[in-house]
Design a protein around this motif. Structure first.
Motif, PDB file in Angstrom:
ATOM      1  N   ILE A   1      -2.072  12.666   0.057  1.00 48.04           N
ATOM      2  CA  ILE A   1      -2.357  11.402  -0.617  1.00 48.04           C
ATOM      3  C   ILE A   1      -2.717  10.402   0.473  1.00 48.04           C
ATOM      4  CG2 ILE A   1      -1.421   9.530  -2.027  1.00 48.04           C
ATOM      5  CD1 ILE A   1       0.478  11.550  -3.311  1.00 48.04           C
ATOM      6  N   ALA A   2      -3.904   9.838   0.393  1.00 46.73           N
ATOM      7  CA  ALA A   2      -4.369   8.908   1.418  1.00 46.73           C
ATOM      8  C   ALA A   2      -3.661   7.566   1.306  1.00 46.73           C
ATOM      9  CB  ALA A   2      -5.881   8.715   1.314  1.00 46.73           C
TER      10      ALA A   2
ATOM     11  N   GLN B   1       0.414   7.169   3.592  1.00 45.57           N
ATOM     12  CA  GLN B   1      -0.217   8.488   3.631  1.00 45.57           C
ATOM     13  C   GLN B   1       0.874   9.552   3.646  1.00 45.57           C
ATOM     14  OE1 GLN B   1      -0.042  10.802   6.296  1.00 45.57           O
ATOM     15  NE2 GLN B   1      -1.660  12.215   5.737  1.00 45.57           N
TER      16      GLN B   1
ATOM     17  N   SER C   1      -4.411   4.697  -1.485  1.00 42.20           N
ATOM     18  CA  SER C   1      -5.232   5.270  -2.554  1.00 42.20           C
ATOM     19  C   SER C   1      -4.626   5.089  -3.937  1.00 42.20           C
ATOM     20  CB  SER C   1      -5.470   6.766  -2.304  1.00 42.20           C
ATOM     21  OG  SER C   1      -4.242   7.477  -2.305  1.00 42.20           O
ATOM     22  N   CYS C   2      -3.319   4.875  -4.023  1.00 42.55           N
ATOM     23  CA  CYS C   2      -2.633   4.701  -5.306  1.00 42.55           C
ATOM     24  C   CYS C   2      -2.129   3.278  -5.511  1.00 42.55           C
ATOM     25  CB  CYS C   2      -1.457   5.664  -5.416  1.00 42.55           C
ATOM     26  SG  CYS C   2      -1.916   7.402  -5.375  1.00 42.55           S
TER      27      CYS C   2
ATOM     28  N   SER D   1      -2.587  -0.786  -3.527  1.00 41.45           N
ATOM     29  CA  SER D   1      -3.019  -1.641  -2.428  1.00 41.45           C
ATOM     30  C   SER D   1      -2.912  -3.086  -2.891  1.00 41.45           C
ATOM     31  CB  SER D   1      -4.453  -1.311  -1.999  1.00 41.45           C
ATOM     32  OG  SER D   1      -4.827  -2.078  -0.878  1.00 41.45           O
TER      33      SER D   1
ATOM     34  N   ARG E   1       0.855  -1.187   0.000  1.00 40.42           N
ATOM     35  CA  ARG E   1       0.000   0.000   0.000  1.00 40.42           C
ATOM     36  C   ARG E   1       0.891   1.237   0.000  1.00 40.42           C
ATOM     37  NH1 ARG E   1      -3.092   0.900   4.568  1.00 40.42           N
ATOM     38  NH2 ARG E   1      -4.853   1.691   3.350  1.00 40.42           N
TER      39      ARG E   1
ATOM     40  N   GLU F   1      -7.269  12.766 -10.154  1.00 40.11           N
ATOM     41  CA  GLU F   1      -7.219  14.092  -9.546  1.00 40.11           C
ATOM     42  C   GLU F   1      -6.294  15.034 -10.326  1.00 40.11           C
ATOM     43  OE1 GLU F   1      -7.422  14.378  -5.184  1.00 40.11           O
ATOM     44  OE2 GLU F   1      -6.988  12.245  -5.165  1.00 40.11           O
TER      45      GLU F   1
END
Length: 199
Positions: free
Chosen positions: A93-94, A33, A97-98, A100, A30, A113
């Motif tokens: 950036i969570a 953040q 989110s990019c 996983s 992952r 985005e």
């Protein structure tokens, strides 16, 4: 300008959920953040690089798991993440989110985005590998050799740019970004985490 991560402390170990490799196999892969603030006036976009500065430079030594890689072995850079054209209002950036999970053969171009993600260095590392080969866009996390005696450092660098977008090919690298950014960087902030799977 400042950058921080809720996923790891600056200078401290990165959890294996954010790594491609872990003891015995794959990690969670992952993306961590990240958040940044205090960009200077005139900022029109952000770019992000994640680079391991402790990558061994001898591929044959890396491939030979029976021989420990010495701490003082010559080192080079290995790029794990390249993002450009992040809008000025995108300052976080969570986690996850990019990326996983592990995508064998690479995730392909990742857009979102208004941002663009480039190729990381697993593209070259896995070239010719029937199972893993492909174009690795976006984030793929740490996977230092298990027999490497050095703990690797992973630097997350965010750049405030005076242009809204960089002119880059569809499949671009960190080197392309560094060249395109020349003369456009207003500020930079960085944080780093460490990782090792050496027994």
């Amino acid at each position: 300008m400042r950058i921080h991560s809720d996923s790891f402390e600056n200078g401290k170990p990165i959890p294996s959920e954010f790594a491609l490799g872990a003891p015995g196999g794959f990690g969670g892969n992952r993306n961590p953040q990240l958040a940044w603030s205090d960009a200077p006036a005139g900022t029109k976009s952000f770019a992000l690089l994640c680079i391991d500065t402790d990558a061994p430079t001898d591929g044959a030594l890396v491939a030979n798991a029976d021989v420990p890689i010495p701490v003082d072995h010559p080192r080079g850079d290995f790029v794990h993440w390249v993002v450009v054209n992040m809008p000025v209002d995108m300052t976080e950036i969570a986690a996850g989110s990019c990326s996983s999970g592990v995508t064998k053969g690479g995730k392909g171009p990742c857009q979102g985005e208004g941002a663009r993600q480039g190729l990381n260095d697993y593209t070259g590392w896995f070239a010719g590998n029937a199972e893993m080969g492909g174009q690795y866009f976006g984030y793929d996390g740490p996977y230092p050799p298990p027999h490497d005696l050095r703990t690797h450092r992973y630097f997350f660098r965010v750049f405030a740019l005076d242009v809204a977008s960089l002119e880059l090919p569809k499949a671009f690298t960190a080197g392309d970004v560094l060249r395109a950014m020349q003369g456009h960087v207003l500020a930079e902030a960085s944080t780093y985490g460490t990782y090792s799977i050496s027994g």
